[in-house]
Design an enzyme around this catalytic site. Structure first.
Site, PDB file in Angstrom:
ATOM      1  CG  ASP A 167      -2.029  -1.113   1.038  1.00  0.00           C
ATOM      2  OD1 ASP A 167      -1.722  -2.120   0.368  1.00  0.00           O
ATOM      3  OD2 ASP A 167      -3.134  -0.975   1.557  1.00  0.00           O
ATOM      4  CD  GLU A 192      -4.974  -4.048   8.759  1.00  0.00           C
ATOM      5  OE1 GLU A 192      -4.921  -3.976   7.526  1.00  0.00           O
ATOM      6  OE2 GLU A 192      -5.658  -3.275   9.467  1.00  0.00           O
TER       7      GLU A 192
END
Length: 806
Positions: A549, A776
């Site tokens: 990302d 996460e």
């Protein structure tokens, strides 16, 4: 004289004849030239028309390629009722508890609940939501086939859900789900429990499917299942009040909202005003609307145990219920615990019962997070003016997070498969087979799968459409290669696993070749992630396709970029293809040739090694002179916004300021030889606390990087800019274990492995004990979990780390 006089006359006559012939010849020549020119013109027009026709037909062909399936044999041959043991399951990971079958036209069943006194501010629980702020929820045990048991903590109640299956018959057999509700405050607080049945949007009018209620029993019929019944049988406790409704919902994504609309206020002698289910006004308004949603609401006094018993007409064996359910669940629990220890040997390694329990929950949530989805993605290519639908397809896949990402992600699934394959190679291969059947004729797989209205409703619009230029790391290919390499006995000739691998190979080859064709860089043996876009707002334009990302790349996206991580992925992909081809006794030369070329350290160093910083790095048009400034919009009504300002002009260069995960990829994917001097340099820098090393694992970006923990836009917090990620730490540990076996750096690699494993395992387990969740990502500063929760996707790899399984 006369003769002489005649001579001129003859000459004159002859001249007249010649003149006439010349004129005729001119006429013929003119006509001939005209005809010739017309012929040329017609030919030209014909050629142009032909070229236009070819162009149009070619363009039409290119438009259709993005959503045309690959013309190879499907990997998934047996599906639905043809695989009875896997037909029913908890294949709805996005809700707290639900059951459905692996059939595109499956009815779905599920649970909602709310507190009687607190419903106004806590609301109805249904879909897994982070905003519900539950202390914990998730599967404690789940074997992926026969049973699962889950704990949901929602003070002042604990809700334990479990299910058992009795497969058989022609319509999928029976199953029983148990809901066990207890009060945590010792006051036996009442709770409102809802069990419902619903028909998917694919089960609309005209397919002869329906639901209804008779004598408090939910009844239904679908073409695949025939007639079925769902009995609600209290096993322990008291039902204070019961109501139900037969209703129409516009989609599975709005079941909770539809339930709200069905509630009516009624009087109750003990509770005064009580919300009960009433008739659906929409059914009365529209006589053509059919019932597709039947909720049954129970006001219960805790402790309360309910058995939900699903049966079909054709299967004479009675379903499991009552005391038999209790005994069967206890036996399956013992079998699960025994198998878990045999697979991972955590007790043998000295882990406490509490730590082993967390590991069981981590793996069970990975398995219990497997869903079955059906629908069509939205895709686009450079040849399509608008997004177009992919073909409708089924996908059996694990999901990264039940609350935030309850859908399939391509590179995540590769990491999921490492753990799932250790538990059940059959399930891993089944999942991989479903993914590979999504290859289009180009060899491309959409990296994010948003199939069905439930999944679509939870995705921001900007992420729905998938571009066929977008790659994703081929981790799934590496995982299949890993299984083939570590479990060769599964793939002996004439074995069912060998047959699956045979059908996979043409698809794996097409996928591999797609990478080689579409992700090549400008320089020989270089590669570049497509899909980067400089919008003038991002501090460093994202590279979503890489999986990392907002990890800092070249500041100004351009065609000259070279991405070191992608080059290493392609090295590992070529090695995996060679491994698979070798087991299948196929030609391996072309894969080995590419692997050896990409493994040539001199070529790698020429493209990506910085002698100045002694690190590997991306190359591109880059400057560190970027910052945020606030800019007034030209439209006064829009106010101001934060945009990127470039203070130093970019230059073609290595992006050495972004030392982090990308810099480690030649080590992470074992491209470097154990004797490599560059490997020694990486290991020297690995445990420096001001760079990547932390007491909680390796940070994603060096603390000395200009973009360490910096926001990427006004509204986007840092993501891969310093946080600790379990999947890359797993790759690092696997690499360190590999390099500790031999070579001049073995001792250092071994010491780093021991220290890093201790840091990662201790922090993930301690955060689970503190918060009740896997996360996460984790902070590199204090180890606290961040991002979405529960994240029982690749963070569940902690089980393999604890077991030293790589």
């Amino acid at each position: 004289m006369v003769r002489n006089r005649k001579q001129p006359a003859q000459q004159k006559h002859g001249n007249n004849h010649e003149s006439s012939s010349s004129s005729g010849a001119s006429d013929v020549s003119f006509v001939s030239r005209t005809f010739h020119l017309l012929s040329i013109w017609k030919t030209f027009v014909g050629v142009v028309c032909f070229m236009i026709a070819v162009y149009i037909s070619t363009l039409g062909y290119l438009e259709t390629r993005v959503n045309t399936p690959l013309g190879e044999e499907k990997v998934v041959i047996d599906a639905g009722l043809a695989v009875p043991d896997m037909y029913w399951g908890s294949y709805r990971p996005g809700v707290y508890f639900g059951m459905k079958s692996r059939d595109p036209r499956s009815p779905v069943f599920g649970m909602m609940w709310y507190e009687l006194a607190a419903s106004a501010h806590k609301g109805i629980r249904h879909q897994c939501e982070q905003n519900d702020n539950l202390p914990t929820y998730g599967w404690l045990r789940h074997d992926g086939v026969h049973f699962g048991e889950q704990l949901i903590s929602d003070p002042p109640h604990d809700i334990r859900t479990s299910f058992l299956k009795t497969p058989g018959g022609e319509h999928g057999g029976h199953w029983t789900a148990r809901i066990n509700i207890t009060s945590t405050d010792g006051r036996n607080t009442p709770l409102v429990l809802i069990w419902y049945g619903a028909l998917d949007e694919s089960l609309g009018a005209g397919v002869h499917s329906r639901l209804w209620v008779e004598r408090d029993t939910l009844l239904g019929h679908t073409p695949a299942l025939g007639n079925f019944k769902v009995h609600l049988v209290p096993h322990t406790g008291k039902i204070i009040h019961k109501s139900h409704s037969e209703a129409y919902a516009s989609g599975l994504q709005v079941l909770k909202e539809k339930f709200y609309s069905l509630l009516r206020v009624d009087k109750h002698p003990n509770f005064g005003r009580l919300a009960v289910l009433g008739p659906d006004g929409e059914l009365k308004k529209n006589i053509d609307t059919e019932v597709n949603f039947v909720p049954i609401q129970l006001l219960v006094e805790t402790p309360f145990v309910l058995d939900v018993i699903y049966t079909t007409e054709d299967f004479p064996i009675p379903p499991i219920k009552g005391d038999e359910y209790t005994r069967t669940l206890a036996n399956l629990t013992k079998e699960f615990d025994k198998k878990f220890e045999e697979k991972f040997k955590l007790k043998e390694k000295g882990y406490s019962d509490e730590d082993v329990g967390i590991a069981k929950a981590a793996m069970s949530n990975m398995i219990g997070g497997i869903g079955y989805f059906y629908g069509a993605s939205r895709v686009q290519s450079q040849y399509t003016k608008e997004p177009v639908p992919y073909w409708k397809a089924a996908l059996y896949t694990a999901v990264p997070s039940r609350s935030f990402f309850p859908r399939g992600f391509l590179w995540d699934e590769g990491f999921h498969g490492l753990l799932i394959g250790r538990w059940s190679p059959d399930i891993q291969l089944d999942i991989a087979a479903h993914w590979l059947d999504l290859l289009n004729v180009e060899g491309w797989i959409p990296r994010e799968q948003i199939l069905g209205v439930e999944a679509l409703a939870r995705v921001p619009k900007e992420f729905v459409v998938q571009s066929n230029a977008a790659a994703n790391p081929p981790m799934l290919l590496l995982t299949i290669g890993h299984l083939v390499k570590t479990r060769p006995e599964l793939f002996k000739v004439d074995s069912p696993h060998r047959d699956i691998l045979d059908r996979m190979f043409p698809r794996l080859q097409a996928w591999y070749q797609w990478f080689q064709t579409t992700q090549k860089g400008e320089e020989a043996t270089s590669y570049r992630w497509r899909g980067r876009d400089n919008d003038g707002v991002q501090l460093n334009p994202k590279t979503l396709t890489s999986g990392l990302d907002d990890y800092p790349r070249a500041s100004h996206p351009s065609y000259i970029e070279r991405h070191v991580d992608l080059r290493c992925w392609m090295y590992a992909a070529a090695d995996a293809m060679a491994t698979i081809a070798r087991v299948l006794e196929l030609e391996t030369d072309k894969f080995e040739s590419t692997r050896d070329q990409l493994g040539d350290e001199d070529l790698l160093n020429e493209l990506h090694w910085s002698p100045h910083t002694q690190t590997y790095a991306d190359f591109g048009l880059h400057t560190d002179g970027v910052r945020f400034v606030r800019q007034q919009s030209k439209n006064p009504q829009e106010g101001s916004k934060v945009v990127r300002s470039v203070t130093i002009a970019p230059q073609p260069r290595l992006v050495t300021s972004a030392f982090g995960y990308v810099s480690l990829f030649p080590m992470l994917l074992k491209v470097l030889q154990p004797e490599s001097e560059k490997l020694g340099k990486i290991l020297e820098m690995l445990d420096k606390p001001d760079l990547l090393w932390s007491p909680y694992g390796l940070r994603s970006l060096s603390k000395l990087s200009p973009l360490y923990m910096k926001r990427n836009t006004e509204h986007d917090p840092p993501y891969w800019r310093g946080q600790v990620w379990a999947n890359v730490n797993y790759l690092a540990l696997a690499a360190l274990r590999h390099y500790s076996a031999r070579g001049p750096h073995a001792q250092r690699a071994s010491a780093l492995y021991t220290a890093l494993k201790e840091n990662v395992v201790r922090n993930i387990l301690s955060e689970y004990k503190r918060t009740g969740y896997l996360y996460e990502q984790y902070s590199g500063e204090d180890g606290r979990g961040s991002g979405c929760k529960p994240f029982t996707g690749w963070t569940a790899l902690v089980v393999l780390i604890m077991a030293d399984e790589y």
